[in-house]
Design a protein around this motif. Structure first.
Motif, mmCIF file in Angstrom:
data_model
loop_
_atom_site.group_PDB
_atom_site.id
_atom_site.type_symbol
_atom_site.label_atom_id
_atom_site.label_comp_id
_atom_site.label_asym_id
_atom_site.label_seq_id
_atom_site.Cartn_x
_atom_site.Cartn_y
_atom_site.Cartn_z
ATOM 1 N N PHE A 150 0.836 -1.202 0.000
ATOM 2 C CA PHE A 150 0.000 0.000 0.000
ATOM 3 C C PHE A 150 0.872 1.254 0.000
ATOM 4 O O PHE A 150 0.566 2.239 -0.673
ATOM 5 C CB PHE A 150 -0.959 -0.004 1.191
ATOM 6 C CG PHE A 150 -2.132 -0.905 0.951
ATOM 7 C CD1 PHE A 150 -3.076 -0.588 -0.028
ATOM 8 C CD2 PHE A 150 -2.282 -2.084 1.655
ATOM 9 C CE1 PHE A 150 -4.146 -1.425 -0.280
ATOM 10 C CE2 PHE A 150 -3.356 -2.927 1.404
ATOM 11 C CZ PHE A 150 -4.286 -2.603 0.447
ATOM 12 N N TYR A 151 1.958 1.194 0.745
ATOM 13 C CA TYR A 151 2.866 2.328 0.762
ATOM 14 C C TYR A 151 3.380 2.625 -0.655
ATOM 15 O O TYR A 151 3.394 3.772 -1.107
ATOM 16 C CB TYR A 151 4.031 2.044 1.716
ATOM 17 C CG TYR A 151 5.085 3.103 1.682
ATOM 18 C CD1 TYR A 151 4.936 4.278 2.423
ATOM 19 C CD2 TYR A 151 6.220 2.954 0.886
ATOM 20 C CE1 TYR A 151 5.894 5.255 2.377
ATOM 21 C CE2 TYR A 151 7.183 3.938 0.830
ATOM 22 C CZ TYR A 151 7.019 5.087 1.576
ATOM 23 O OH TYR A 151 7.956 6.068 1.520
ATOM 24 N N ASN A 178 0.901 4.051 -3.122
ATOM 25 C CA ASN A 178 0.771 5.479 -2.918
ATOM 26 C C ASN A 178 1.971 6.228 -3.489
ATOM 27 O O ASN A 178 1.832 7.181 -4.242
ATOM 28 C CB ASN A 178 0.621 5.759 -1.421
ATOM 29 C CG ASN A 178 0.297 7.202 -1.167
ATOM 30 O OD1 ASN A 178 -0.528 7.781 -1.863
ATOM 31 N ND2 ASN A 178 0.970 7.783 -0.201
ATOM 32 N N SER A 179 3.172 5.756 -3.156
ATOM 33 C CA SER A 179 4.341 6.562 -3.535
ATOM 34 C C SER A 179 4.674 6.429 -5.028
ATOM 35 O O SER A 179 5.098 7.383 -5.649
ATOM 36 C CB SER A 179 5.540 6.217 -2.649
ATOM 37 O OG SER A 179 6.377 5.299 -3.263
ATOM 38 N N ILE A 215 -0.032 7.128 -6.797
ATOM 39 C CA ILE A 215 -0.810 8.337 -6.537
ATOM 40 C C ILE A 215 0.065 9.589 -6.659
ATOM 41 O O ILE A 215 -0.358 10.612 -7.178
ATOM 42 C CB ILE A 215 -1.443 8.284 -5.118
ATOM 43 C CG1 ILE A 215 -2.137 6.933 -4.884
ATOM 44 C CG2 ILE A 215 -2.409 9.428 -4.901
ATOM 45 C CD1 ILE A 215 -3.267 6.624 -5.826
ATOM 46 N N ASN A 216 1.314 9.475 -6.222
ATOM 47 C CA ASN A 216 2.196 10.642 -6.293
ATOM 48 C C ASN A 216 2.577 11.020 -7.716
ATOM 49 O O ASN A 216 3.154 12.072 -7.950
ATOM 50 C CB ASN A 216 3.467 10.392 -5.476
ATOM 51 C CG ASN A 216 3.177 10.441 -3.996
ATOM 52 O OD1 ASN A 216 2.110 10.889 -3.585
ATOM 53 N ND2 ASN A 216 4.120 9.975 -3.193
#
Ligand SMILES: Nc1ncnc2c1ncn2[C@@H]1O[C@H](COP(=O)(O)OP(=O)(O)OP(=O)(O)O)[C@@H](O)[C@H]1O
Ligand SMILES: [Mg+2]
Lengths: 259, 251
Positions: free
Chosen positions: A45-46, A49-50, A53-54
């Protein structure tokens, strides 16, 4: 002279084969069962995101403007009374779905995500953090690379779909603004003779590209040796090689899927 | 106990370890000393198989480490704690997370038990209030101490410390030395320490191995090292002005 070049070429070929072999051995280490599933899920999940999503802001900017440029150029190029006006919307849609979003955006990601992955893992290598993982009895290749690879494979298709919408939106908005298309004509063209298979094709490509970018960059990071200088060098290599192999893969998949 | 039999290691054509045989004893602090560049770090990395030896064997309680495959090596390594010369803390994790990491990966502890264990380890290295700092916010000596806390978190059977007290002030240095000695005796750990700090040598040197030119040049304990007439050892021990004066005074 010729002979000398011959030797060098042979050396480079061997080097290439050696690196390829190392890459596949690396993958073998990466694709083993995570030692602690809860931890893997957390990392996954980290990374989603990185890595995912970023990247949305840059994808949005590029997609909107590329959509605009594709529309305007297409409109100028088919300025003929025999071609219906809605053709601009159709051509824009197809070039965005087929090539622009999956390939160009993936190339951008190869630069952004690839360099960040390889410098992160490379730094861990030269500061002995990878050795520390190994000493604890952790399969460091899998621990570091697997969450990144799986995260990109899951998240990149969504990024590419978003990019497709944004590209078409940019084309519609800036095209109408510039007056090269009418809003209704463009919208009609975008919906005309839509082939769902093109989207499938684009997403299949995206998944392959995501795998190439993350695995190649992890590989170059993982086998960094030396110091800060070498971390920079392997990050460059990661971007160059993932881009090249992405383009080769693009060619192969296009041959396979569209012909 | 770790038994090293006839190991050699070279990089390209530079021979770093030359046919070394050493027995590292259980429940004792085994010190490897030698000048800078004498191969201490290379030896410790060979012991834990981060470097592959060119020849010879390394035997952990009957298991020859050099013959194990990756999975079997991982099983042995779960019993190993290691403090790297540079600390090697995970810089994406806070101090607390660093120390908790091995527990999280390999122990069935509940979050509360884990927290308790982390507090215990950090207290032992004299860092009761650093939990939420990140490695980039620590001094060199603090990094070392967190690395020691992380290495002892899982109660290792084998503990390797590459210069655990370089960069520490003399007082903290003694605290760390005594901590290592205490846990070594308490839990019968086989402990290997690289150092060139003579204070540590005299403080905790149960067994001392002096490396010189890739060979085991001398072996003894903290009492014998002051008495030996081996020339290289004397040059090493009495290199500093302080020790020269002490020697003069005692004669
Ligand atoms: N990865 C490597 N590749 C090539 N040579 C190396 C490598 N690691 C160490 N060496 C060489 O091996 C020798 C021993 O190095 P080592 O790091 O073990 O010294 P050391 O005893 O730990 O020194 P110090 O007390 O300064 O830490 C040095 O001459 C070094 O140049
Ligand atoms: Mg060293």
């Amino acid at each position: 002279m010729l002979f000398k070049n011959d030797v060098r070429l042979k050396h480079q070929m061997l080097q290439f084969l050696h690196t390829t072999g190392e890459y596949f051995l690396f993958l073998k280490g990466v694709f083993s069962k995570p030692q602690k599933f809860a931890w893997f899920r957390k990392q996954l999940f980290y990374e989603m995101n990185s890595l995912g999503i970023n990247s949305l802001p840059i994808i949005t900017i590029i997609s909107l403007f590329m959509g605009a440029v594709i529309t305007i150029q297409t409109a100028y190029n088919i300025d003929s009374p025999f071609i219906p006006l809605y053709a601009v919307g159709l051509a824009t849609r197809d070039s965005i779905i087929l090539e622009f979003s999956p390939t160009i955006i993936s190339l951008i990601l190869a630069g952004k995500v690839g360099s960040s992955i390889s410098s992160e893992i490379g730094t861990m290598r030269v500061t002995e953090q990878i050795d520390a993982l190994e000493i604890m009895g952790i399969n460091s290749a899998s621990y570091l690379a697997l969450p990144k690879i799986i995260a990109a494979i899951i998240i990149n298709p969504f990024l590419i779909i978003i990019s497709m919408f944004q590209g078409i939106l940019g084309g519609w908005f800036f095209g109408s603004l510039a007056g090269v298309v009418t809003s209704t004509g463009f919208v009609y063209g975008v919906q005309y003779a839509f082939q769902p298979f093109y989207v499938t094709y684009a997403l299949v490509k995206t998944v392959f590209f995501a795998f190439l970018i993350t695995s190649i960059s992890s590989f170059f990071g993982y086998y960094t040796s030396g110091g800060a200088l070498e971390v920079g060098a392997s990050s460059t290599k990661a971007v160059v090689y993932s881009s090249i192999f992405l383009l080769v893969m693009n060619y192969l998949l296009t041959q396979l899927l569209l012909s | 106990m770790i038994e090293v039999r006839n190991i050699s290691k070279s990089f390209e054509d530079k021979l770093v370890l030359d046919d070394l045989s050493i027995i590292f004893e259980e429940g004792k602090t085994n010190l490897v000393i030698g000048g800078s560049g004498s191969g201490k770090t290379v030896l410790i990395k060979c012991l834990v198989a981060l470097y592959k030896v060119d020849s010879g064997s390394i035997i952990y309680h009957g298991r020859d480490f050099t013959l194990l495959n990756e999975d079997e090596k991982r099983d042995v390594r779960k019993e190993i704690g290691m403090v790297f010369q540079g600390g090697a803390l995970f810089d994406s994790q806070s101090v607390e997370e660093n120390v908790a990491f091995p527990l999280q990966m390999f122990s069935p502890m509940s979050p509360e038990e884990r927290k308790e264990r982390v507090n215990f380890c950090l207290n032992r290295v004299n860092l009761p209030n650093a939990h939420n700092l990140y490695p980039s916010q620590l001094s060199g000596g603090m990094k070392k101490r967190v690395a020691i806390a992380r290495a002892i978190a899982l109660n290792p059977k084998y503990l390797f410390c590459d210069e655990p007290n370089s960069g520490l002030d003399p007082k903290t240095s003694i605290v760390i030395d005594n901590l290592i000695k205490e846990i070594t005796e308490e839990y019968s750990i086989t402990t290997v320490i690289n150092t060139h700090d003579m204070n540590s040598v005299l403080e905790i040197g149960d067994k001392i191995i002096y490396l010189f030119k890739g060979k085991k040049w001398w072996e003894g304990d903290k009492h014998e090292i002051l008495e030996t007439d081996n020339e290289e050892i004397n040059n090493f021990v009495y290199a500093s002005e302080l020790f020269k004066r002490i020697r003069k005074a005692s004669i």
